[in-house]
Scaffold this active site. Sequence first.
Site, PDB file in Angstrom:
ATOM      1  N   THR A  88      22.901 -26.450  10.536  1.00 36.51           N
ATOM      2  CA  THR A  88      23.161 -25.228   9.777  1.00 36.51           C
ATOM      3  C   THR A  88      24.603 -25.245   9.322  1.00 36.51           C
ATOM      4  O   THR A  88      25.476 -25.724  10.037  1.00 36.51           O
ATOM      5  CB  THR A  88      22.967 -23.974  10.638  1.00 36.51           C
ATOM      6  N   GLU A 142      16.953 -22.526  11.936  1.00 33.50           N
ATOM      7  CA  GLU A 142      16.597 -22.438  13.352  1.00 33.50           C
ATOM      8  C   GLU A 142      15.133 -22.036  13.561  1.00 33.50           C
ATOM      9  O   GLU A 142      14.642 -22.020  14.690  1.00 33.50           O
ATOM     10  CB  GLU A 142      17.482 -21.392  14.051  1.00 33.50           C
ATOM     11  N   TRP A 175      26.543   1.868  12.540  1.00 33.21           N
ATOM     12  CA  TRP A 175      26.611   0.700  11.664  1.00 33.21           C
ATOM     13  C   TRP A 175      26.388   1.101  10.202  1.00 33.21           C
ATOM     14  O   TRP A 175      25.534   1.912   9.890  1.00 33.21           O
ATOM     15  CB  TRP A 175      25.547  -0.327  12.047  1.00 33.21           C
TER      16      TRP A 175
END
Lengths: 542, 542
Positions: free
Chosen positions: B185, B330, B444
């Site tokens: 990655t 992944e 958030w």
Amino acid sequence: MLGLMQEWPLLCHKLIDNAERQHGVREIVSRSIEGPIVRTTYADIHRRALKVAQRLERDGYGLGDRIATLAWNTARHIEAWYGIMGIGAIYHTLNPRLFPEQIVWIMNHAEDKAVFVDLTFLPLIEKIAGAVKSLKQVIVLTDKAHMPQTTLPNVVAYEDWLDEADGDFAWKTFDEGTAAGMCYTSGTTGDPKGVVYSHRSNVLHAMIAAMPDAMGLSSRDTILPVVPMFHANAWGLGQSGPMIGAKLVMPGCKMDGASIYELLDTEKVTFSAAVPTVWMMLLQHLEETGKKLPHLNKVVIGGSSCPRAIMTKFQQNYDVQVIHAWGMTEMSPLGTLCTLKPDYAGLEGEARLDVQQKQGYPPFGVEMKVTDDDNNAQPWDGKTFGRLKVRGPAVARAYYGGAGPEQFDEDGWFDTGDVAHIDAGGYMQITDRAKDVIKSGGEWISTIDLENLAVGHPDVAEAAAIGVHHSKWGERPLLVVVRKPGKEPSKADILEFMDGKVAKWWMPDDVAFVGEIPHTATGKIQKITLRQQFKDYRLPTD
Amino acid sequence: MLGLMQEWPLLCHKLIDNAERQHGVREIVSRSIEGPIVRTTYADIHRRALKVAQRLERDGYGLGDRIATLAWNTARHIEAWYGIMGIGAIYHTLNPRLFPEQIVWIMNHAEDKAVFVDLTFLPLIEKIAGAVKSLKQVIVLTDKAHMPQTTLPNVVAYEDWLDEADGDFAWKTFDEGTAAGMCYTSGTTGDPKGVVYSHRSNVLHAMIAAMPDAMGLSSRDTILPVVPMFHANAWGLGQSGPMIGAKLVMPGCKMDGASIYELLDTEKVTFSAAVPTVWMMLLQHLEETGKKLPHLNKVVIGGSSCPRAIMTKFQQNYDVQVIHAWGMTEMSPLGTLCTLKPDYAGLEGEARLDVQQKQGYPPFGVEMKVTDDDNNAQPWDGKTFGRLKVRGPAVARAYYGGAGPEQFDEDGWFDTGDVAHIDAGGYMQITDRAKDVIKSGGEWISTIDLENLAVGHPDVAEAAAIGVHHSKWGERPLLVVVRKPGKEPSKADILEFMDGKVAKWWMPDDVAFVGEIPHTATGKIQKITLRQQFKDYRLPTD
């Protein structure tokens, strides 16, 4: 070097977990044994399966215990399956169509500890329970209100039993090779043989069955599994359905044309699967009533070879795609499906039906070959036939208790006992059962081809071809015929009808007329009995 | 008690074996690096992959060896993959878009012993080969006639090298957990991290990807994988394609609109997959030329969030179904696909697009949840967002060499680093990268939402939202904006445009105008750099 991917064993409870999590609102509609249509959801079924697991564990059952089911396709049967598997016990589907003594034999062989039973079959269980030594408990798939009087000890109504659990339970985990289910084959000879599915094989089979070129199942499908769960896992639909979150419609005990039509219509079923007999009844009902099938897209037809007339009617009169399929209890059960490769996708009419008459080709996860008696692979030419052997992650490697070891190769192939050929396009067609094939001068003659041909004669009701002793050729074909009522075809009439339609040396040496041909409990011709009956027959050619 | 099902390890060579056996005549069409279109078949590819395996073994490679590929999508690349896996070695796809020093780092970390390289990248390999200590051999994916002069030692033209093998070779067998492939990655921070796929994970992923509710791939499809094999296994198409026997069309190095259109048209492609940028180029080409897409049925769009305009054009102007998808290297890489559950299947127009803007739901084989910072699962209400965590048989359990252990839970979940919410229907939508999310007073704020909103302003070319220090709230949003050429929107213009379209407390405290926003090699906004650049920024509200 090992890959660095997660341990995520292929366990059956993950199928129903996925249904609950992603498709919890989706309906499962059952025709209940008590009568009414019952509507539930994957979320409900999941919760109740957890209660089954919890309750079974509390009653002392656990890893490796065999728990039988003697039941039709209903939501309760599905719940029972997942509950049983969820504690590592083994669901053992019993086929109620077997003779009671066969069921006793099978239950004793499997050492079933408990049985979930539909109201329909309670009288049967009452009759045989005493003969099953291992049996400790009978759970009747009904509620208190519908629970009949019974002389059985240790019997309980399912809903009462379930009410004592709250569902606050976690599935057990174990190796994916752990046994999940069991089903006995009803061979025409010898004792039944037990097939033991693993969690891994069930999950892989569920994935294989749902693939676009197999059954092609989506969450947008409404699936009616007419094929019973006791008939080789309802061909995998009890596992593929939850896996993809399709709506399920469970027919209970009513498989006649009108009842099946009612469900197809009111529930807008898009996909169904059954043996030819069921479809014959449905088509007859449609013809009598003039009804149509606007929702149904696809039907899988297997269990026995699908008559061309059924395919024609479904496709031409009702615009329903037919997928002819072949499988075996030992294969979980899917072996081949006759979906169309791009080379055939443009075919129409008779040319298309010619392909569809074959049983099709295996999806990824099933390998097949045909061999001669010396295990030499035969060419894929669409005519050379031989023993059909298969391999794959959902194919048996042994029978329970080690029965029938001769069916399993050293190099991992299972001998299906069928005789078939495979064409250059990879499409397989069954031509016979190996034990029925006629061996004439070292060459094989397909009895199924002879029979299919003979029943094409307008005055023939049924026909069976068997090999009888011939001093020169070893065996030669004898055609055993049941005439249609009021018809009197002669031997010459029938042979003349067949002449030119098969190879000369395949032509029967004689025709014997009988009043009846013997059948097994599941409707197959008992060739063994027939061969026995004609064992001293003298052919006119000998 | 174990099930009695066959040992049939999930090994990648079985995918190409199935293609050869059942779909041997099916074509693989490649735009070659040398120029012309090259046509081959699964039977050819299978035979040549066996030769690759045989030749590699003869050259001394074996189980666990890492063999790199630095190549576009071509038939040769596919052959190389299966040949490498067929001896238990590990294909390691290198991303040529990385900086040369990153490639050197990755090859040294993986200890690649050999590399299959396209003509395009030979100059790159010439430049870096000396720095890769483990590298013993360079195989140039061309023939003698096209082989350029090179200063490299131990270099050979692929076709010459292959000619020395006769293909009389049997795949090696080993445990299905054996490593099959590797891909690094390219994080925006820190060193690249290696993901190691197993044979099992690749085969299961191939099955998962082909399912009707995922990509829905059939033997009747013609698949154009525009997404490169070095981009997370071409999203599985190099494995699903052979598994189901679909015709493959490999685009080589030409990904511009006209080149992609040419293949879609001449090869009658029905299915394709690529990142939004590619589709943007194609749609522009179509608009300029007035051409149509009569054969194409479905496109999968992932890699980054798909703009609504692309979906609208595909579906409304060209009758092509868009499947928005999300995944990660992944995850092999599929995570979610936005196919429509029956509840949404009837939606049309904007209502349908509203659902399709989400990244979708996971197929069976992928589990997901969103959690808060304390690992508490958050409700599926379509608004509460949290860290997106996933689990499944094709999800990484570690990085090669043990990097990034903090991304792996004790209970087996992988922290994707993405922030998302999931709605009641199970559909997930990415709202941010975890490291980019702005934490204001413990709550958030999604930077992606702010950016998507801001770029809706007609005078804004690009926008990035970052959190900057605020003495009361910890962080507050700053919007960094690149104006469109010749346009001069003010801070007030932009804030006024956004007002009322997000929660009041999400509104940026300030807008900063810049000439350019920094990007990574793969085109993502470099938020780290941006945060660094504005680390001492004083908000007017502080």
